[in-house]
Design a protein around this motif. Structure first.
Motif, mmCIF file in Angstrom:
data_model
loop_
_atom_site.group_PDB
_atom_site.id
_atom_site.type_symbol
_atom_site.label_atom_id
_atom_site.label_comp_id
_atom_site.label_asym_id
_atom_site.label_seq_id
_atom_site.Cartn_x
_atom_site.Cartn_y
_atom_site.Cartn_z
ATOM 1 N N CYS A 1 -8.300 0.935 -3.266
ATOM 2 C CA CYS A 1 -7.597 0.962 -4.572
ATOM 3 C C CYS A 1 -8.628 1.063 -5.695
ATOM 4 O O CYS A 1 -8.595 0.317 -6.669
ATOM 5 C CB CYS A 1 -6.717 -0.274 -4.763
ATOM 6 S SG CYS A 1 -5.175 -0.243 -3.846
ATOM 7 N N CYS B 1 -2.701 -4.304 -1.794
ATOM 8 C CA CYS B 1 -2.454 -5.091 -0.578
ATOM 9 C C CYS B 1 -2.881 -6.542 -0.771
ATOM 10 O O CYS B 1 -2.185 -7.468 -0.338
ATOM 11 C CB CYS B 1 -3.191 -4.475 0.612
ATOM 12 S SG CYS B 1 -4.964 -4.258 0.344
ATOM 13 N N PRO C 1 -6.862 -4.768 -5.366
ATOM 14 C CA PRO C 1 -6.141 -3.851 -4.486
ATOM 15 C C PRO C 1 -4.693 -4.318 -4.307
ATOM 16 O O PRO C 1 -4.436 -5.527 -4.229
ATOM 17 C CB PRO C 1 -6.904 -3.952 -3.166
ATOM 18 C CG PRO C 1 -8.274 -4.402 -3.558
ATOM 19 C CD PRO C 1 -8.079 -5.296 -4.746
ATOM 20 N N ILE D 1 -3.412 0.610 5.820
ATOM 21 C CA ILE D 1 -3.720 -0.732 6.331
ATOM 22 C C ILE D 1 -2.744 -1.015 7.469
ATOM 23 O O ILE D 1 -1.586 -0.623 7.419
ATOM 24 C CB ILE D 1 -3.628 -1.797 5.219
ATOM 25 C CG1 ILE D 1 -4.070 -3.156 5.751
ATOM 26 C CG2 ILE D 1 -2.256 -1.863 4.587
ATOM 27 C CD1 ILE D 1 -4.330 -4.188 4.657
ATOM 28 N N CYS E 1 0.835 -1.209 0.000
ATOM 29 C CA CYS E 1 0.000 0.000 0.000
ATOM 30 C C CYS E 1 0.860 1.245 0.000
ATOM 31 O O CYS E 1 0.647 2.167 -0.792
ATOM 32 C CB CYS E 1 -0.932 -0.018 1.215
ATOM 33 S SG CYS E 1 -2.007 1.426 1.293
ATOM 34 N N CYS F 1 -7.911 4.046 3.599
ATOM 35 C CA CYS F 1 -7.876 3.099 2.483
ATOM 36 C C CYS F 1 -8.970 3.460 1.477
ATOM 37 O O CYS F 1 -10.134 3.638 1.842
ATOM 38 C CB CYS F 1 -8.089 1.685 3.015
ATOM 39 S SG CYS F 1 -8.680 0.504 1.789
HETATM 40 S S1 SF4 Z 1 -7.011 -1.458 -0.744
HETATM 41 FE FE1 SF4 Z 1 -5.376 -0.119 -1.609
HETATM 42 S S2 SF4 Z 1 -5.507 1.774 -0.375
HETATM 43 FE FE2 SF4 Z 1 -6.602 0.160 0.771
HETATM 44 S S3 SF4 Z 1 -5.046 -0.722 2.180
HETATM 45 FE FE3 SF4 Z 1 -5.080 -1.978 0.300
HETATM 46 S S4 SF4 Z 1 -3.413 -1.097 -0.981
HETATM 47 FE FE4 SF4 Z 1 -3.943 0.441 0.586
#
Ligand code: SF4
Ligand code: SF4
Length: 220
Positions: A154, A166, A164, A44, A31, A151
């Motif tokens: 994504c 992560c 996403p 996160i 992230c 968050c």
């Molecule tokens: S979904 Fe995207 S913005 Fe949210 S924690 Fe995961 S990597 Fe980060």
């Protein structure tokens, strides 16, 4: 795609599998690298209980069941981020509509409307809201928390059918992405259970979809 990413885009949910998380920090790094977040700002976070405590052997050791039964679950880690809740308390408490549940299901921050009051921080049960500029000049002078960040799910990646960051980079597929039914089915297939209690599940998924996760527990 990661095996934890089943579908993306409109109507998707993000949800952790605590049986799979090994607290490696890969999601945090993914992230930060993807979105170039400041060092003090983590979209996160991984909460770890009973760190270093040996638990039952096995890849899926029923940590959630053991926790509920008051037994030793062993080290248990939980990736925490914004779950883009169906009944989002942050949206309910935001006095300026800076937080909005969008038509596609994402809970988005409208930065131009945020006054840094931090009500969302109190409203969110999962610690998702961040205020990375809360120590900066104007925030100190006016006593605000600066602009809220959290968050995003994504969203930009999901709009082009990518998972996403992560979830895609999670080595153990501990971050599940998909429709509520897909996530419930995947957890059942893995022999995992949701970590959260019924009230939290209704916040995240809404009362109707939360029932998708209760079937096995009610049968036991
Ligand atoms: S979904 Fe995207 S913005 Fe949210 S924690 Fe995961 S990597 Fe980060
Ligand atoms: S309550 Fe927390 S986890 Fe739920 S949508 Fe709001 S910020 Fe995200």
């Amino acid at each position: 795609m990661s095996q934890g990413v089943m579908s993306t885009g409109e109507g998707m949910r993000i949800f952790p599998d605590v049986e799979a998380c090994i607290d490696c920090g890969g999601c945090v790094v993914a992230c930060k690298r993807t979105w170039d977040r400041e060092i003090q700002n983590q979209r996160i976070d991984i909460t770890t209980m009973a760190e270093g405590v040996a638990g039952p052997q096995g890849e899926n050791a029923d940590k959630t069941g053991r926790l509920e039964a008051g037994e030793n679950p062993g080290e248990t880690s939980l990736p925490m981020q914004c779950y883009h809740c169906e009944n989002a308390p942050c949206v309910s408490v935001c006095p300026t509509n800076a937080l909005q549940k969008e038509d596609d299901g994402f809970v988005a921050v409208h930065e131009d409307l945020c006054v840094g009051c931090q009500y969302c921080l109190s409203g969110c049960p999962f610690g998702a809201p961040q205020f990375p500029d809360s120590d900066d000049g104007s925030a100190q002078i006016f006593g605000t928390g600066g602009i809220m960040d959290k968050c995003t799910g994504c969203r930009e990646r999901q709009e082009v059918q990518k998972g996403p960051a992560c979830a895609e980079e999670c080595a153990t597929d501990a971050i599940l992405v998909g429709g509520a039914g897909e996530i419930a089915d995947e957890l059942e297939q893995r022999g995992s259970q949701p970590f959260f209690n019924d009230e939290a599940m209704e916040v995240i998924f809404g009362a109707e979809d939360a029932q998708l996760f209760q079937t096995d527990q009610q049968e036991q």
